[in-house]
Write a protein that holds these residues in place. Structure first.
Motif, PDB file in Angstrom:
ATOM      1  N   VAL A   1      36.432  38.429  41.402  1.00  0.00           N
ATOM      2  CA  VAL A   1      36.329  39.829  41.815  1.00  0.00           C
ATOM      3  C   VAL A   1      37.617  40.355  42.457  1.00  0.00           C
ATOM      4  O   VAL A   1      37.788  41.567  42.584  1.00  0.00           O
ATOM      5  N   LYS A   2      38.526  39.460  42.827  1.00  0.00           N
ATOM      6  CA  LYS A   2      39.716  39.936  43.522  1.00  0.00           C
ATOM      7  C   LYS A   2      40.850  38.917  43.391  1.00  0.00           C
ATOM      8  O   LYS A   2      40.616  37.716  43.354  1.00  0.00           O
ATOM      9  N   ARG A   3      42.079  39.437  43.332  1.00  0.00           N
ATOM     10  CA  ARG A   3      43.270  38.593  43.312  1.00  0.00           C
ATOM     11  C   ARG A   3      44.242  39.074  44.382  1.00  0.00           C
ATOM     12  O   ARG A   3      44.501  40.274  44.489  1.00  0.00           O
ATOM     13  N   THR A   4      44.777  38.112  45.147  1.00  0.00           N
ATOM     14  CA  THR A   4      45.746  38.451  46.187  1.00  0.00           C
ATOM     15  C   THR A   4      46.952  37.537  46.052  1.00  0.00           C
ATOM     16  O   THR A   4      46.798  36.307  46.012  1.00  0.00           O
ATOM     17  N   GLU A   5      48.116  38.112  45.967  1.00  0.00           N
ATOM     18  CA  GLU A   5      49.345  37.326  45.861  1.00  0.00           C
ATOM     19  C   GLU A   5      50.012  37.193  47.222  1.00  0.00           C
ATOM     20  O   GLU A   5      49.888  38.078  48.075  1.00  0.00           O
ATOM     21  N   PHE A   6      50.700  36.077  47.414  1.00  0.00           N
ATOM     22  CA  PHE A   6      51.433  35.864  48.662  1.00  0.00           C
ATOM     23  C   PHE A   6      52.750  35.153  48.344  1.00  0.00           C
ATOM     24  O   PHE A   6      52.894  34.511  47.309  1.00  0.00           O
ATOM     25  N   ILE A   7      53.704  35.272  49.241  1.00  0.00           N
ATOM     26  CA  ILE A   7      55.034  34.688  49.058  1.00  0.00           C
ATOM     27  C   ILE A   7      55.079  33.315  49.729  1.00  0.00           C
ATOM     28  O   ILE A   7      54.645  33.151  50.867  1.00  0.00           O
ATOM     29  N   THR A   8      55.610  32.329  49.018  1.00  0.00           N
ATOM     30  CA  THR A   8      55.745  30.976  49.570  1.00  0.00           C
ATOM     31  C   THR A   8      57.181  30.727  50.023  1.00  0.00           C
ATOM     32  O   THR A   8      58.115  31.386  49.570  1.00  0.00           O
ATOM     33  N   ASP A   9      57.336  29.777  50.936  1.00  0.00           N
ATOM     34  CA  ASP A   9      58.669  29.430  51.431  1.00  0.00           C
ATOM     35  C   ASP A   9      59.427  28.527  50.468  1.00  0.00           C
ATOM     36  O   ASP A   9      60.644  28.414  50.539  1.00  0.00           O
ATOM     37  N   GLY A  10      58.698  27.867  49.578  1.00  0.00           N
ATOM     38  CA  GLY A  10      59.337  26.928  48.662  1.00  0.00           C
ATOM     39  C   GLY A  10      59.587  27.534  47.295  1.00  0.00           C
ATOM     40  O   GLY A  10      59.142  28.632  46.980  1.00  0.00           O
TER      41      GLY A  10
END
Length: 304
Positions: A179-188
């Protein structure tokens, strides 16, 4: 020398004992087995040199187990070890058959285990090595080990086979629908592995852990940052020999050919291997090593 050691290591009766279900060896028992294998040929190491070699072996294996992308890859590390051993004895069919037989036993015994069972094996090995924090110069130089002897875990490179590069969170409802997608930024800087390593008798293991750690460029698992292009180029450069390692091997060859020591109880000659720069450095290491880490030198009659 290598043929004698490998023949003893892969002796049929010895392998049968190793493959029997049993508790993990104690550190003292492991050291005793290691001493006997190291002295299965005409080569002899004194206590200080043996201690140094044993420390290098234990820390290198701890590093490989710790950095396995997934628990099952412990088997690929072992296969890399055996592939390297087979290169040493490729012109000795009898010994090669011994190693291949061990290969088949490993495949038969462990290839069918679940991910949970491999995780239990990995955790058991790490518990065994958890109190060992010996500093190794090659690891310190590559900045994969801290000055306190603890290893640095990478935050970049290939993710385990069968997983996705981190950066996306999926939310599902009670019916299992997304029902939902959320993107996030990784340090690697993570990349997807191109393929899974081969678990067959012959094949490309893909994983570099367990291969020659004295190559010019370290395996990709030791790089802390960089693009996938740089990682691939470093992996390709691994095949280039290290000039310093070559000089060390040449020095060892001169030792083997020029230093003769009478073997006890016979007229045959052997050689003495010293892993220190000078005899004074060796004696100092023997005197300063903690008593609980010291072991007696075991002399073995290899002709019997």
């Amino acid at each position: 020398v290598m043929n004698d050691i490998i023949t003893t290591m892969f002796n049929k009766k010895f392998m049968e004992e190793l493959f029997k279900p049993q508790e993990l060896y104690s550190k003292k028992a492991l050291r005793t087995v290691y001493d006997r294998l190291a002295h299965a040929s005409i080569m002899r190491l004194n206590q200080a040199s043996m201690d140094k070699l044993y420390d290098l072996m234990t820390m290198a294996f701890k590093y490989q187990v710790l950095l396995c992308p997934r628990p099952k890859d412990i088997l690929l590390v072992t296969f890399n070890h055996l592939d390297a051993i087979k290169d040493f004895i490729h012109d000795s069919p009898g010994i090669l058959n011994q190693v291949d037989e061990t290969f088949r036993q490993l495949i038969e015994t462990y290839s069918c285990l679940s991910a949970g069972e491999f995780q239990l094996i990995r955790q058991t090995l790490l518990i065994f090595f958890q109190d060992m924090h010996i500093r190794v110069s090659i690891f310190l130089k590559d900045k994969v080990q801290n000055s306190n002897g603890r290893f640095v875990l990478p935050i970049s490179g290939p993710v385990p086979w069968g997983t996705e590069v981190p950066g996306l969170i999926r939310t599902f409802n009670r019916n299992g629908d997304e029902v939902k997608r959320t993107e996030f930024i990784t340090d690697g800087s993570y990349v997807t592995p191109q393929r899974e390593g081969s678990f067959d008798l012959y094949g490309d293991r893909v994983l570099k852990l367990g291969t020659n750690m004295y190559s010019v460029s370290r395996p990709v698992e030791t790089h802390m940052s960089g693009s996938s292009k740089n990682l691939a180029s470093h992996a390709k450069d691994n095949i280039a020999p290290n000039p310093l390692a070559k000089e060390e091997l040449n020095f060892l060859a001169r030792l083997l050919g020029g230093l003769e020591i009478k073997k006890p109880g016979g007229s045959e000659t052997g050689f003495r291997l010293n892993l220190f720069t000078t005899d004074e450095e060796e004696e100092h290491a023997a005197l300063t090593r903690p008593e609980e880490l010291s072991y007696k030198v075991i002399n073995i009659e290899a002709t019997q």
